[in-house]
Design an enzyme around this catalytic site. Structure first.
Site, mmCIF file in Angstrom:
data_model
loop_
_atom_site.group_PDB
_atom_site.id
_atom_site.type_symbol
_atom_site.label_atom_id
_atom_site.label_comp_id
_atom_site.label_asym_id
_atom_site.label_seq_id
_atom_site.Cartn_x
_atom_site.Cartn_y
_atom_site.Cartn_z
ATOM 1 N N MET A 1 0.854 -1.188 0.000
ATOM 2 C CA MET A 1 0.000 0.000 0.000
ATOM 3 C C MET A 1 0.887 1.233 0.000
ATOM 4 O O MET A 1 1.752 1.394 0.853
ATOM 5 C CB MET A 1 -0.927 -0.020 1.212
ATOM 6 C CG MET A 1 -1.896 -1.192 1.223
ATOM 7 S SD MET A 1 -2.971 -1.221 2.675
ATOM 8 C CE MET A 1 -4.045 0.192 2.336
ATOM 9 N N SER A 2 0.655 2.108 -0.966
ATOM 10 C CA SER A 2 1.516 3.277 -1.140
ATOM 11 C C SER A 2 1.013 4.508 -0.409
ATOM 12 O O SER A 2 1.721 5.500 -0.303
ATOM 13 C CB SER A 2 1.618 3.606 -2.631
ATOM 14 O OG SER A 2 0.337 4.027 -3.111
ATOM 15 N N GLY A 3 -0.241 4.456 0.050
ATOM 16 C CA GLY A 3 -0.847 5.650 0.618
ATOM 17 C C GLY A 3 -1.701 6.400 -0.380
ATOM 18 O O GLY A 3 -2.225 7.467 -0.083
ATOM 19 N N VAL B 1 -4.928 6.289 -3.529
ATOM 20 C CA VAL B 1 -6.276 5.749 -3.643
ATOM 21 C C VAL B 1 -6.289 4.397 -4.344
ATOM 22 O O VAL B 1 -7.106 3.522 -4.018
ATOM 23 C CB VAL B 1 -7.212 6.751 -4.359
ATOM 24 C CG1 VAL B 1 -6.798 6.966 -5.814
ATOM 25 C CG2 VAL B 1 -8.661 6.295 -4.277
ATOM 26 N N SER C 1 -4.053 1.758 -4.433
ATOM 27 C CA SER C 1 -3.730 0.611 -3.579
ATOM 28 C C SER C 1 -4.712 0.492 -2.422
ATOM 29 O O SER C 1 -4.975 -0.608 -1.927
ATOM 30 C CB SER C 1 -2.297 0.714 -3.051
ATOM 31 O OG SER C 1 -2.084 1.898 -2.327
ATOM 32 N N MET D 1 6.062 0.212 1.618
ATOM 33 C CA MET D 1 7.496 0.178 1.315
ATOM 34 C C MET D 1 8.127 1.539 1.565
ATOM 35 O O MET D 1 7.665 2.546 1.027
ATOM 36 C CB MET D 1 7.723 -0.192 -0.154
ATOM 37 C CG MET D 1 7.489 -1.620 -0.499
ATOM 38 S SD MET D 1 7.980 -1.953 -2.219
ATOM 39 C CE MET D 1 6.803 -0.950 -3.121
ATOM 40 N N CYS E 1 12.095 -0.227 -10.951
ATOM 41 C CA CYS E 1 11.525 -0.371 -9.609
ATOM 42 C C CYS E 1 10.534 -1.530 -9.564
ATOM 43 O O CYS E 1 10.525 -2.325 -8.609
ATOM 44 C CB CYS E 1 10.852 0.924 -9.182
ATOM 45 S SG CYS E 1 10.133 0.858 -7.519
ATOM 46 N N GLY F 1 -1.858 -1.673 -6.692
ATOM 47 C CA GLY F 1 -2.866 -0.832 -7.329
ATOM 48 C C GLY F 1 -2.497 -0.415 -8.738
ATOM 49 O O GLY F 1 -2.717 0.734 -9.131
ATOM 50 N N CYS G 1 9.827 9.381 -7.521
ATOM 51 C CA CYS G 1 9.613 9.504 -6.075
ATOM 52 C C CYS G 1 10.769 10.160 -5.366
ATOM 53 O O CYS G 1 10.572 10.972 -4.445
ATOM 54 C CB CYS G 1 9.303 8.140 -5.466
ATOM 55 S SG CYS G 1 10.677 6.960 -5.544
#
Length: 371
Positions: free
Chosen positions: A1-3, A5, A7, A26, A91, A115, A187
Site C-alpha cells: 500500500m503506497s498511501g 487511492v 492501492s 514500502m 523499480c 494498485g 519519487c
C-alpha cells in the site's frame, strides 16, 4: 500500500472478496525534499488510516538500501551515459516484484496485490499480462519486464476498473485517500528542481548547442544529461537564429555538443528502427524469431505497428512501419499483441536516416548511439 487511492481500493476489494489481507508499506526513499517535506511519512499515515478503516493489519518494510543499489544507481548511470532512464520499470522489476515479494513471502503471503492498472490472466500453465481496462491509466508498459515467476504471485484488483470507478468506490467506503491527488514524477526527486537534484550527484559539463543543419553554434547547454530527444523547452535559444522553434535532435557525448533542429517535423527528429537491449519476454520466450506486433516507445503513446527481429537472448531489432519521432535511448520499447503485453526492452541505438545521409558531416561521433 503506497498511501494512494489505487492501492487503498485494491486492498478494500480483496478484503470484500474474502481474502486475508495484510497492508504493507514500502519505504524506498525517506529523504526530505527541498521544502523539508518527507512524503513517505505522510503516505504511511494514510496507509494507517485506510488499513484501520478496512480492518486489516499493516506493516512497513524498509527497502531503501535495495532501492539505492538497484534503481537509483541505475538512474544515475543512465544519465552518465547520456541516456534518459525509466526508473519506474526498474523499480517494478527489482523492488516491487523482487525484494518486496520476498518480504511478503516471509510474512506468509500467497500473493502480492498492487494498485496497478493492469490485469493478469492465467491459462495453459502460463500467466499473461494484459492492459488495464482504463486506456488512459494502463500501466502494463511499466510491468513489461516481469517474469512468469513474478506474475504468478501478482494480483491487480483494480485492473478492470477505470480511475473514476476507483475513486467512487473509495468515496462510498469513506476512505481517507478517496480524493488524494495522484503522485507524479520520480519519487526520490519529489518537488525538487530536477536539474539541481541531478547536479548534486553528477557534475554538469556545459557545452555548445549546435544547429544540426549547418553546424552553427546557437548557444550553450548546461549539461547533456539535462536534455532528452524531442525536447523543446529549456533550451534557452532566442528567436534570432532562424525559423525555430528548436528541438533536441541528438547528443554528441564525444565533443559534449547538443544538436538541435528547427521545427517539430524536422527529419533529424525521426527514426525508422531501433536496437533494444535487456529484452525480457513475459512468456519466457518471444512469439517467433521474427514477428509483427504493435509497440509503445513511451508511456501513453498510441501503439505503432512494428516488425521485431529477435537477435539473441537479450537483444531485438525493431523496424517501424512509419518513421517515429523522438525515439529516446534509455527509454523502453514495449510490445503488444492486442491486449496482451508480450514484453520489451531498453532502447539502445536508433536508426535516423537524416544522420545516415550526412554521416560525413558528423564523422563517427554518433556511432555509439546511431545504427
Amino acid at each position: 500500500m503506497s498511501g494512494g487511492v489505487d492501492s487503498s481500493v485494491a486492498a478494500l476489494l480483496l478484503k470484500r472478496a474474502g481474502y486475508d489481507v495484510v497492508g504493507v508499506f514500502m519505504r524506498n526513499w525517506t529523504e526530505p525534499d527541498a521544502a523539508g517535506r518527507c512524503s513517505a511519512e505522510e503516505d504511511f499515515a494514510d496507509v494507517r488510516r485506510v488499513a484501520e478503516a478496512i480492518g486489516i493489519p499493516y506493516y512497513a518494510v524498509n527497502l531503501e538500501a535495495a532501492y539505492r543499489e538497484k534503481v537509483f544507481a541505475y538512474f544515475l548511470e543512465e544519465y552518465r551515459r547520456g541516456r534518459t532512464p525509466n526508473p519506474d520499470v526498474m523499480c517494478n522489476r527489482e523492488i516491487k516484484f523482487g525484494d518486496f515479494i520476498e518480504e511478503a513471502l516471509k510474512l506468509g503471503a500467497d500473493f502480492v496485490a498492487m494498485g496497478h492498472y493492469a490485469r493478469v490472466r492465467r491459462e495453459g500453465g502460463r500467466v499473461l499480462l494484459l492492459r488495464g481496462v482504463d486506456a488512459a491509466k494502463d500501466q502494463s508498459y511499466f510491468l513489461h519486464q516481469l517474469s512468469q515467476a513474478q506474475l504468478s504471485r501478482a494480483l491487480f484488483p483494480i485492473g478492470a476498473l477505470t480511475k473514476a470507478e476507483v475513486r467512487r468506490i473509495a468515496r462510498e467506503a469513506g476512505l481517507a485517500t478517496a480524493d488524494k491527488k495522484d503522485s507524479t514524477g520520480i519519487c526520490f526527486i519529489g518537488e525538487r528542481d530536477f536539474r539541481q537534484f541531478l547536479k548534486t550527484f553528477l557534475p554538469a559539463q556545459p557545452g555548445e548547442i549546435v544547429n544540426v543543419d549547418d553546424g552553427r553554434v546557437l548557444g550553450r547547454h548546461e549539461g547533456l544529461m539535462y536534455y532528452t530527444h524531442g525536447q523543446r523547452h529549456g533550451l534557452g535559444i532566442g528567436g534570432g537564429f532562424g525559423p525555430g522553434p528548436w528541438f533536441v535532435a541528438e547528443k554528441d557525448l564525444v565533443h559534449n555538443r547538443l544538436y538541435v533542429a528547427a521545427g517539430r517535423d524536422h527529419p533529424a527528429l525521426f527514426a525508422t528502427a531501433l536496437l533494444a537491449e535487456d529484452v525480457r519476454w513475459i512468456a519466457g520466450a518471444p512469439p517467433d524469431r521474427v514477428f509483427r506486433a504493435t509497440a509503445k516507445f513511451r508511456y501513453r503513446q498510441p501503439d505503432r505497428p512494428v516488425e521485431v527481429e529477435v537477435l539473441d537472448e537479450r537483444r531485438a531489432f525493431v523496424r517501424f512501419e512509419a518513421p517515429e519521432r523522438a525515439i529516446t535511448p534509455g527509454q523502453s520499447v514495449v510490445f503488444y499483441d492486442g491486449e496482451i503485453c508480450l514484453g520489451g526492452g531498453v532502447i539502445d541505438r536508433v536508426r535516423r536516416p537524416y544522420f545516415e545521409a550526412r554521416r560525413s558531416a558528423f564523422g563517427d561521433v554518433f556511432d555509439r548511439v546511431l545504427l
